[in-house]
Design a protein around this motif. Sequence first.
Motif, short mmCIF file in Angstrom:
data_model
loop_
_atom_site.label_atom_id
_atom_site.label_comp_id
_atom_site.label_asym_id
_atom_site.label_seq_id
_atom_site.Cartn_x
_atom_site.Cartn_y
_atom_site.Cartn_z
N PHE A 1 3.98 13.67 1.82
CA PHE A 1 4.50 12.64 0.93
C PHE A 1 3.92 12.79 -0.48
O PHE A 1 4.64 12.78 -1.48
N LEU A 2 2.57 12.92 -0.56
CA LEU A 2 1.92 13.02 -1.86
C LEU A 2 2.38 14.26 -2.62
O LEU A 2 2.64 14.21 -3.83
N THR B 1 6.16 10.65 7.38
CA THR B 1 5.14 10.37 8.39
C THR B 1 3.83 11.11 8.11
O THR B 1 2.81 10.80 8.71
N ASP B 2 3.87 12.06 7.19
CA ASP B 2 2.68 12.85 6.87
C ASP B 2 2.26 12.55 5.43
O ASP B 2 3.04 12.77 4.49
N GLN B 3 1.04 12.05 5.26
CA GLN B 3 0.59 11.64 3.93
C GLN B 3 0.52 12.80 2.94
O GLN B 3 0.93 12.66 1.79
N MET C 1 5.19 4.91 2.09
CA MET C 1 5.48 6.23 2.65
C MET C 1 6.25 6.11 3.96
O MET C 1 7.28 6.77 4.16
N PHE C 2 5.80 5.23 4.86
CA PHE C 2 6.48 5.06 6.15
C PHE C 2 7.85 4.41 5.98
O PHE C 2 8.80 4.75 6.68
N PRO D 1 0.83 -1.21 0.00
CA PRO D 1 0.00 0.00 0.00
C PRO D 1 0.87 1.26 0.00
O PRO D 1 1.98 1.26 0.54
N VAL D 2 0.35 2.31 -0.60
CA VAL D 2 1.10 3.57 -0.70
C VAL D 2 1.50 4.08 0.69
O VAL D 2 2.63 4.54 0.89
N ASN D 3 0.59 3.97 1.66
CA ASN D 3 0.90 4.44 3.02
C ASN D 3 2.05 3.66 3.63
O ASN D 3 2.87 4.22 4.37
N GLU D 4 2.10 2.36 3.35
CA GLU D 4 3.19 1.53 3.88
C GLU D 4 4.52 1.97 3.26
O GLU D 4 5.55 2.07 3.95
N SER E 1 -0.25 6.82 -7.13
CA SER E 1 -1.18 5.87 -7.77
C SER E 1 -1.00 5.86 -9.28
O SER E 1 -0.97 4.78 -9.91
#
Length: 299
Positions: free
Chosen positions: A277-278, A272-274, A266-267, A261-264, A290
Motif C-alpha cells: 500500500f505504502l 491487505t499488505d502495508q 488501507m483495508f 488511521p492509515v492502516n484502516e 502521512s
Amino acid sequence: MEPFTTYEKHNYYSLAFSDYRGTSFDNGDAIGFRLTLLLIEDGSGIASINGHAVPYIAPCVFCLHETEHCVIPESDKSKMKALFFHPSVINSYLNYENIRNDEWEALTVSQDKYMFKFFVNRDDNFKGKFNLGPLSAKKVNMLLDEIHDLISKQPGDGWPCRSRAYMMQLLFFLDNMYEAGLFENETSIEVLQQEFYPILIYVYHNYDKKISVADITNEFHISRTTFAQMFQKNVGDSFLSYLNKLRITIAATMLRDTLLPVNEIMFRVGFTDQVHFLRTFKKITKMTPSTYREEYNWM
C-alpha cells in the motif's frame, strides 16, 4: 428548465433555480439553459457525459456546464441530488459567455465569475468531477438540502438572498477544492465496448474487496487474454494498474477528509499488505500517506 418564481415583500423576483432528486439522472432539459451541480450520495456506476463514459464511486460531485449532457441509468443502489441554475443567480451580470472570458470587469463581477471556473475548465486531469469524503459530502448535502427547502417552501421575506448565500457557500467550498488541486486524474472513456461495460461496473462495485483476474474471468466467462485485451483497449491500462489507481484515489480522499488511521484506510480500499500500500500510494501521488494527510487534510 423554468426558473422558480418567488416574491419578497412587494418586489418580484424570478430566480433561475430548480432541483432534482432520484435514482437515475438525465439533464437533457437543462442543455443550453442551465449549469448542473450533481451530488451522487450512494452507489457506483458509469455516467455518460456527451457520449464519454466517466466511472464514479459515491460520494462525488459533477459540475457540468450548459452544453454537457449527463445520463446515469436507473439504479436501486444510487441516490442523487441535482441543482440546475443560471450564473445570474450569483450576479445578474453573469451569463455563459462572460464566465468564460478573461476581460476586465468590475471587481465584484470578476470575483463572482471566477467561482464558475470548475464548471467550464476541462483538461486531461479535470472532467468536472470531485471525489468527496464523508465530511465534505455531508457539507455539500446540507447546502443542497437548504436550497431545496427554500425552493420548495418559497417563503416571502428574504428568500432570494438566503438562496444566493447558500449557493455561494457551495461554490466557495468546491472552489477551494479545485484551487488546492483536490481532484484526481479521472478516467474518461471515449468509446466503451458494450461487453466491457459490466466488467468495469464489477470493478467499481468490488474495488474494496480482494478481487483478481481469475475472479473476473470466471464471473464473465472469458479468457485471461481476452480480459487483458479488453481492459487495455477500453481504458488504456492493465487491470492491476487501473485497480491500484482507483484504490489510491479513494484512499487519498479518505486521508483528506477523515482522521481514520492509515492502516484502516488501507483495508477499506482493498489493500491487505502495508508495504504494498505504502509503495503504491507513493508511486501514484509522489507522497507518503502521512505527508499527503499533513498537506491536504482539513480537519
